[in-house]
Design a protein around this motif. Structure first.
Motif, PDB file in Angstrom:
ATOM      1  N   ASN A 145       0.827  -1.218   0.000  1.00 40.49           N
ATOM      2  CA  ASN A 145       0.000   0.000   0.000  1.00 40.49           C
ATOM      3  C   ASN A 145       0.855   1.259   0.000  1.00 40.49           C
ATOM      4  OD1 ASN A 145      -2.514  -1.301  -0.020  1.00 40.49           O
ATOM      5  ND2 ASN A 145      -2.542  -1.489   2.199  1.00 40.49           N
ATOM      6  N   VAL A 146       1.960   1.231   0.750  1.00 41.34           N
ATOM      7  CA  VAL A 146       2.853   2.394   0.792  1.00 41.34           C
ATOM      8  C   VAL A 146       3.495   2.617  -0.572  1.00 41.34           C
ATOM      9  CG1 VAL A 146       5.008   3.298   1.759  1.00 41.34           C
ATOM     10  CG2 VAL A 146       3.276   2.318   3.268  1.00 41.34           C
ATOM     11  N   ALA A 147       3.881   1.533  -1.244  1.00 42.27           N
ATOM     12  CA  ALA A 147       4.491   1.663  -2.572  1.00 42.27           C
ATOM     13  C   ALA A 147       3.499   2.293  -3.553  1.00 42.27           C
ATOM     14  CB  ALA A 147       4.943   0.291  -3.076  1.00 42.27           C
ATOM     15  N   ILE A 148       2.242   1.834  -3.479  1.00 43.96           N
ATOM     16  CA  ILE A 148       1.211   2.407  -4.352  1.00 43.96           C
ATOM     17  C   ILE A 148       0.967   3.874  -3.996  1.00 43.96           C
ATOM     18  CG2 ILE A 148      -1.236   2.285  -4.986  1.00 43.96           C
ATOM     19  CD1 ILE A 148      -1.059  -0.749  -4.489  1.00 43.96           C
ATOM     20  N   GLU A 149       0.931   4.167  -2.693  1.00 44.14           N
ATOM     21  CA  GLU A 149       0.723   5.553  -2.251  1.00 44.14           C
ATOM     22  C   GLU A 149       1.793   6.478  -2.817  1.00 44.14           C
ATOM     23  OE1 GLU A 149       0.913   8.254   1.833  1.00 44.14           O
ATOM     24  OE2 GLU A 149       1.196   6.091   1.945  1.00 44.14           O
ATOM     25  N   MET A 150       3.045   6.078  -2.723  1.00 42.32           N
ATOM     26  CA  MET A 150       4.134   6.930  -3.203  1.00 42.32           C
ATOM     27  C   MET A 150       4.043   7.136  -4.710  1.00 42.32           C
ATOM     28  SD  MET A 150       5.749   7.855  -0.496  1.00 42.32           S
ATOM     29  CE  MET A 150       7.185   8.631  -1.227  1.00 42.32           C
ATOM     30  N   GLU A 151       3.674   6.098  -5.425  1.00 46.29           N
ATOM     31  CA  GLU A 151       3.559   6.225  -6.879  1.00 46.29           C
ATOM     32  C   GLU A 151       2.365   7.104  -7.253  1.00 46.29           C
ATOM     33  OE1 GLU A 151       4.400   6.136 -10.721  1.00 46.29           O
ATOM     34  OE2 GLU A 151       5.668   5.319  -9.135  1.00 46.29           O
ATOM     35  N   ARG A 152       1.217   6.857  -6.609  1.00 46.14           N
ATOM     36  CA  ARG A 152       0.000   7.622  -6.901  1.00 46.14           C
ATOM     37  C   ARG A 152       0.171   9.112  -6.624  1.00 46.14           C
ATOM     38  NH1 ARG A 152      -4.159   3.905  -3.974  1.00 46.14           N
ATOM     39  NH2 ARG A 152      -4.999   2.735  -5.729  1.00 46.14           N
ATOM     40  N   ASN A 153       0.876   9.416  -5.554  1.00 50.81           N
ATOM     41  CA  ASN A 153       0.889  10.784  -5.036  1.00 50.81           C
ATOM     42  C   ASN A 153       2.210  11.506  -5.248  1.00 50.81           C
ATOM     43  OD1 ASN A 153      -1.835  10.941  -3.482  1.00 50.81           O
ATOM     44  ND2 ASN A 153      -0.955   8.982  -2.838  1.00 50.81           N
ATOM     45  N   ARG A 154       2.999  10.992  -6.170  1.00 49.08           N
ATOM     46  CA  ARG A 154       4.329  11.565  -6.362  1.00 49.08           C
ATOM     47  C   ARG A 154       4.261  13.060  -6.665  1.00 49.08           C
ATOM     48  NH1 ARG A 154       9.471  10.139  -6.847  1.00 49.08           N
ATOM     49  NH2 ARG A 154       8.913   7.985  -6.446  1.00 49.08           N
ATOM     50  N   GLU A 155       3.327  13.472  -7.547  1.00 51.96           N
ATOM     51  CA  GLU A 155       3.221  14.895  -7.893  1.00 51.96           C
ATOM     52  C   GLU A 155       2.910  15.735  -6.660  1.00 51.96           C
ATOM     53  OE1 GLU A 155       0.896  16.120 -11.346  1.00 51.96           O
ATOM     54  OE2 GLU A 155       0.920  14.049 -12.016  1.00 51.96           O
ATOM     55  N   ARG A 156       2.012  15.247  -5.823  1.00 51.37           N
ATOM     56  CA  ARG A 156       1.630  15.977  -4.615  1.00 51.37           C
ATOM     57  C   ARG A 156       2.816  16.073  -3.654  1.00 51.37           C
ATOM     58  NH1 ARG A 156      -1.685  13.024  -1.585  1.00 51.37           N
ATOM     59  NH2 ARG A 156      -2.796  14.760  -0.616  1.00 51.37           N
ATOM     60  N   TYR A 157       3.534  14.951  -3.528  1.00 55.06           N
ATOM     61  CA  TYR A 157       4.646  14.929  -2.585  1.00 55.06           C
ATOM     62  C   TYR A 157       5.807  15.787  -3.070  1.00 55.06           C
ATOM     63  CZ  TYR A 157       2.093  11.148  -0.302  1.00 55.06           C
ATOM     64  OH  TYR A 157       1.131  10.410   0.347  1.00 55.06           O
ATOM     65  N   GLU A 158       6.014  15.846  -4.376  1.00 55.37           N
ATOM     66  CA  GLU A 158       7.022  16.757  -4.924  1.00 55.37           C
ATOM     67  C   GLU A 158       6.663  18.202  -4.586  1.00 55.37           C
ATOM     68  OE1 GLU A 158       7.037  15.895  -9.064  1.00 55.37           O
ATOM     69  OE2 GLU A 158       8.389  14.174  -8.889  1.00 55.37           O
ATOM     70  N   PHE A 159       5.368  18.490  -4.689  1.00 51.50           N
ATOM     71  CA  PHE A 159       4.902  19.841  -4.402  1.00 51.50           C
ATOM     72  C   PHE A 159       5.105  20.193  -2.915  1.00 51.50           C
ATOM     73  CE2 PHE A 159       1.285  22.637  -3.177  1.00 51.50           C
ATOM     74  CZ  PHE A 159       1.690  23.773  -3.857  1.00 51.50           C
ATOM     75  N   LEU A 160       4.784  19.240  -2.031  1.00 51.77           N
ATOM     76  CA  LEU A 160       4.979  19.500  -0.607  1.00 51.77           C
ATOM     77  C   LEU A 160       6.453  19.632  -0.259  1.00 51.77           C
ATOM     78  CD1 LEU A 160       2.267  17.194   0.999  1.00 51.77           C
ATOM     79  CD2 LEU A 160       2.250  19.685   0.799  1.00 51.77           C
ATOM     80  N   ARG A 161       7.287  18.861  -0.915  1.00 54.14           N
ATOM     81  CA  ARG A 161       8.734  19.006  -0.693  1.00 54.14           C
ATOM     82  C   ARG A 161       9.202  20.397  -1.134  1.00 54.14           C
ATOM     83  NH1 ARG A 161      12.368  15.052   1.574  1.00 54.14           N
ATOM     84  NH2 ARG A 161      13.879  16.020   0.202  1.00 54.14           N
ATOM     85  N   TRP A 162       8.609  20.891  -2.242  1.00 54.74           N
ATOM     86  CA  TRP A 162       8.933  22.262  -2.652  1.00 54.74           C
ATOM     87  C   TRP A 162       8.531  23.250  -1.559  1.00 54.74           C
ATOM     88  CZ3 TRP A 162       5.330  26.232  -3.180  1.00 54.74           C
ATOM     89  CH2 TRP A 162       5.866  27.467  -3.568  1.00 54.74           C
ATOM     90  N   GLY A 163       7.325  23.098  -1.032  1.00 52.51           N
ATOM     91  CA  GLY A 163       6.844  23.993   0.009  1.00 52.51           C
ATOM     92  C   GLY A 163       7.719  23.957   1.237  1.00 52.51           C
ATOM     93  N   GLN A 164       8.242  22.762   1.545  1.00 49.62           N
ATOM     94  CA  GLN A 164       9.089  22.591   2.723  1.00 49.62           C
ATOM     95  C   GLN A 164      10.353  23.439   2.620  1.00 49.62           C
ATOM     96  OE1 GLN A 164      10.201  18.480   3.257  1.00 49.62           O
ATOM     97  NE2 GLN A 164      10.252  18.645   5.481  1.00 49.62           N
ATOM     98  N   GLN A 165      10.899  23.567   1.399  1.00 46.35           N
ATOM     99  CA  GLN A 165      12.109  24.371   1.249  1.00 46.35           C
ATOM    100  C   GLN A 165      11.816  25.823   0.918  1.00 46.35           C
ATOM    101  OE1 GLN A 165      13.631  25.751  -1.765  1.00 46.35           O
ATOM    102  NE2 GLN A 165      11.748  25.338  -2.901  1.00 46.35           N
TER     103      GLN A 165
END
Length: 915
Positions: A145-165
């Motif tokens: 499930n975690v592997a699927i989550e990371m693949e599904r939400n990669r765009e969102r997580y990239e965006f949050l990583r941008w916000g973090q910096q």
């Protein structure tokens, strides 16, 4: 306003060898008056005013109003509240960061410096709402499930990583860590906050607002906090005070102890029912009474978590020895614990035995009277005693025009042979029952079948006693030879990794695994609609037979269409009862009187035979160790290798990708000038939807599955996204195009403009055609026609879902006219420039005979005053009717937001010096 008449309130405080300074409430009381019996929550608000005395919007009159509240236990005074911090989860956090990125782009367009848009208060965003139960019932479920989550939400997580910096004061807790409320309770919350100011360490109450309605869970730790919409939270993080009226405070007195076999979940469902019946919407609830001395903090947090379900702004528990015990248990350092004790005792924020504060209203409960309970089928406040569950489901069937077969003489459900057979599963015979073959196993799926049994965060997985009880019940069931029914989708989604540690230490995780309750992820799953698909043969059988099936979950939300679109009845229950219903397989089974099955010797096994004793549970809870918390939270912000490997764009202004289906530049600030345009009246608007009572934010903006034939589904398919990759509405909240199309798209919403039609449809009045609400709204926009929504009582109940207001605004809705509003959604509508109007007392859409064909005009919007009225005119073939509607813009700050077109427009203009 000058505060010169106040004595010097900044005082030193010694704790664990450190000198702190604090604004002393006892010192302020010398000038303002006695505050000993002021509710704890109002003392915290008073300290907040005292600490910000002299700043914009804070006056000595505000403080005096808080003290004088004791005379009438009510006030119409507006104050500005400045929380210490902001908490976000990713479903609401992603659109929040999108808004911040959009504000930076708007500031750049206006010729100003983008970095001026930056959080001024600490913000923690916990990624916890994106894991979905795709895999379950096997040891690799979590990993898969975690592997699927990371693949599904990669765009969102990239965006949050941008916000973090890109943003200061902004931290992100990566996925796979836990749910925001449990991380907040176990790690982020401090009870007393500190910061350096003028060379001194200033101590003050830990307070917050959060972008999830269950932020109130932290109230169990003596931390005042509640859920707000994302747009309100964004304003708070950007330095804008939360505008509020001094609230009524309802006291809930707890006495006695829970009986053997009764859980904290049973207690909270009872409290929820009592408070919802009393009516506490928009009020603070504060728990008191000597029963608190025996109420563990985890139980307090369970009750506090459910504040949105009983309708209150918060459900607060004062600080006492149990608070200190929990802080130590969860790994807070000795200096912090010493500070909490010293500060709360000095400020009068420590619970004293026998204390009787002044309250607006009071309720009382002897915890010894609580009985085993569930709540459902679609509202958390509808408590059902365990013994009454068969009849409760029978009522659902009758309301649905169906009736289960029963023995009229004794009321027991019948088996195929006409007898209630010991050890034989009752047959809930009905013409809708379906034969199913699943993985080579044949069985019949009946009405009431439990197709989802989920131990899910966040209400209960923070509570070791109910989690250990579930594990012990599983152990006892296995020892008797009982197994989970094959049609039940089982899952375990704890709120933090600590739960996994203590279940393993107690030796019960293997027992849960053996019954299919394998770990599926750390996060909000079933409760938010991330329950994932049912096995295809099960879904087909439900559809073919139009079966009313059930989910049983240990969460806090069970609104229509929320858990799974095919599951019509959803029941909240304690974790051990979730396991019990997975064994029973059907909510029509009487778990009090009927056998769950037979043991290896053919002897009937009843629930009472496998239910663990309080002594067994207490012994198991002893396995919970401080080292577990310290280990799991040592690197809470780090994330795994996959998270750390995500590419992070280095820029102050986000570079939008037009091809992204997750993140798009919203149009909220398009064409915005440095000063607001005058507010215009609503002229001859059409009705977009005519809705009934208790329309939830789930109805308005669903978080779960996207149907392929819906406007949002068509949008995604047009962009090459296959239905299997749709993810959920909640995960795509960074894309306004999807969220607009999802507004009012819940599969269970009922628009009274269409007779008997269920789902997000309406009638385009000029043409008379039935179409999706989104399609109709776009047609009205092309025709230049404004829109209104008309509804009944409790409009906008449920989650603090800002897209329920954002989507409403983007569809072109100028006003919502309802009988009453739930607190957060009312505020969110104003924050998006949509005016909430309330029918006059005694008038409703029904008394006026409204059909939705009418034209609606609203006059006086440019001359509004807080709590004032406006003139509403309704034109129809039958003539014209005019009435005065109460405008639910309650405060001067809210009115200012509305005049600016929304709270973010106001804040943006203020930050660049044009507001």
């Amino acid at each position: 306003m000058s505060t010169s008449s106040l004595p010097e309130t900044l005082q030193p405080l010694e704790a664990a060898g450190t000198t702190y300074h604090y604004h002393s409430l006892p010192k302020a009381a010398e000038a303002l008056g006695d505050i000993e019996r002021l509710p704890m929550t109002l003392k915290i608000l008073l300290e907040n005013q005292l600490r910000f005395a002299g700043q914009e919007g804070v006056s000595q009159e505000d403080m005096q109003a808080l003290v004088d509240w004791q005379k009438t236990a009510s006030s119409d005074r507006e104050i500005g509240y400045r929380p210490a911090r902001v908490l976000m989860q990713d479903f609401t956090g992603v659109p929040g960061v999108v808004d911040l990125a959009s504000m930076r782009a708007a500031v750049e367009t206006l010729g100003e410096e983008p970095s001026r848009i930056n959080p001024l208060s600490p913000v923690d965003l916990v990624i916890d709402h994106s894991v979905m139960v795709d895999h379950f019932g096997d040891p690799s479920a979590f990993k898969d499930n975690v592997a699927i989550e990371m693949e599904r939400n990669r765009e969102r997580y990239e965006f949050l990583r941008w916000g973090q910096q890109a943003f200061d004061n902004f931290r992100v807790v990566p996925p796979g860590t836990g749910i925001c409320h449990q991380v907040n309770l176990e790690y982020l919350g401090k009870t007393v906050w500190t910061r350096e100011e003028d060379g001194k360490t200033l101590a003050y109450p830990d307070t917050l607002v959060g972008t999830d309605s269950h932020t109130t869970m932290i109230n169990g730790l003596g931390v005042l906090g509640w859920g707000v919409g994302g747009i309100e939270a964004e304003a708070a993080m950007l330095g804008q005070p939360v505008s509020m009226l001094i609230p009524e405070v309802v006291g809930f007195k707890l006495t006695g102890k829970l009986r053997e076999g009764i859980t904290a979940t049973d207690l909270v469902l009872t409290v929820t029912q009592m408070l919802r019946q009393r009516g506490v919407v928009g009020k603070f609830v504060e728990f008191y009474g000597d029963g608190l001395k025996d109420l563990p903090l985890a139980d307090r947090a369970t009750i506090a978590n459910m504040a949105p379900e009983y309708g209150a702004t918060c459900g607060f528990f004062p600080v006492d020895d149990e608070t200190l015990h929990y802080l130590r248990l969860t790994g807070r350092d000795d200096e912090q614990v010493a500070l909490v004790e010293a500060y709360c005792k000095a400020q009068g924020l420590w619970r004293e035995p026998g204390a009787e504060p002044i309250f607006s209203d009071t309720l009382a409960l002897d915890m010894g009277d609580v009985e085993a309970s569930l709540a459902g089928p679609k509202r958390p406040q509808d408590r059902v005693a365990l013994k009454d569950m068969p009849q409760a489901f029978a009522t659902v069937m009758e309301d649905d025009g169906k009736k289960p077969s029963t023995n009229a003489e004794n009321g027991k459900l019948m088996s195929e042979g006409g007898q209630t057979a010991v050890g034989v599963d009752e047959s809930y015979e009905h013409h809708d029952s379906q034969e199913v073959d699943l993985d080579g196993e044949a069985f019949r799926l009946d009405p009431g079948a439990v197709v989802i049994a989920a131990i899910t965060s966040c209400t209960n997985t923070s509570n070791p006693s109910v989690m250990m009880a579930a594990g012990l019940l599983a152990r006892n069931a296995l020892a008797k030879g009982l197994t989970t029914k094959p049609w039940v989708k089982t899952s375990l989604a704890p709120g933090s990794k600590v739960v996994t540690d203590y279940l393993a230490a107690g030796g019960v995780q293997d027992d849960l695994d053996a019954l299919g309750f394998n770990l599926v992820g750390y996060g909000c799953t079933t409760c938010i609609g991330n329950s994932g698909p049912l096995p295809e043969p099960i879904e087909q059988a439900i559809t073919d037979g139009d079966l009313a099936v059930a989910s049983v979950l240990s969460g806090n939300r069970n609104f229509e269409g929320r858990v799974h679109p095919l599951v019509k009845t959803n029941w909240l229950a304690s974790p051990p009862l979730v396991v019990a219903y997975a064994l029973a397989g059907n909510v029509q089974k009487d778990l009090v009187n009927d056998a769950l099955g037979v043991d290896q010797h053919g002897k009937p096994v009843y629930l009472k035979d496998i239910w663990p004793s309080q002594a067994e549970i207490a012994e198991a809870v002893e396995q919970v160790r401080t080292e577990m918390y310290r280990k799991e939270y040592a690197e809470v912000f780090e994330g795994d290798d996959v998270w750390q490997a995500i590419d992070v764009p280095q820029s102050q202004v986000y570079q939008w990708d037009e091809t992204s289906t997750y993140i798009q530049h919203p149009p909220f600030f398009d064409g915005m000038g440095k000063t607001p345009s005058p507010v215009e009246d609503v002229e001859r608007a059409h009705v977009l939807a005519l809705l009934g009572d208790s329309v939830t934010t789930d109805h308005i903006s669903p978080a779960g599955a996207i149907k392929p034939d819906s406007p949002a589904g068509r949008y995604l398919q047009e962009r090459g996204v296959k239905p299997v990759d749709f993810n959920s509405y909640g995960s795509r909240r960074g894309n306004h195009e999807i969220m607009m199309r999802g507004t009012f798209a819940n599969v269970r919403i009922k628009n009274e403009m269409l007779d008997g039609v269920v789902g997000g449809e309406t009638r385009h009045v000029p043409s008379g055609k039935q179409m999706a609400i989104y399609d109709a709204a776009m047609q009205y926009q092309q025709e230049g026609t404004p829109l209104v929504v008309i509804a009944g009582k409790e409009y906008g109940t449920g989650s603090s879902r800002d897209w329920a207001a954002k989507g409403t605004r983007l569809l072109g809705v100028r006003a919502v006219i309802a009988e009453s509003f739930e607190r957060i959604h009312r505020s969110n509508l104003i924050g998006m420039g949509v005016v909430p109007l309330q029918f006059p007392e005694g008038e409703t859409r029904q008394t006026m005979g409204l059909t939705g064909d009418e034209r609606v005009s609203v006059k006086g919007l440019g001359e509004l005053t807080p709590g004032g009225t406006v003139e509403v005119t309704i034109e129809s073939d039958k003539g014209e009717k005019t009435f005065e509607a109460l405008c639910r813009i309650d405060t001067a700050n809210e009115l200012e937001y509305y005049r600016h077109g929304g709270i973010l427009h106001f804040v943006l203009r203020k930050m660049i010096g044009s507001a």
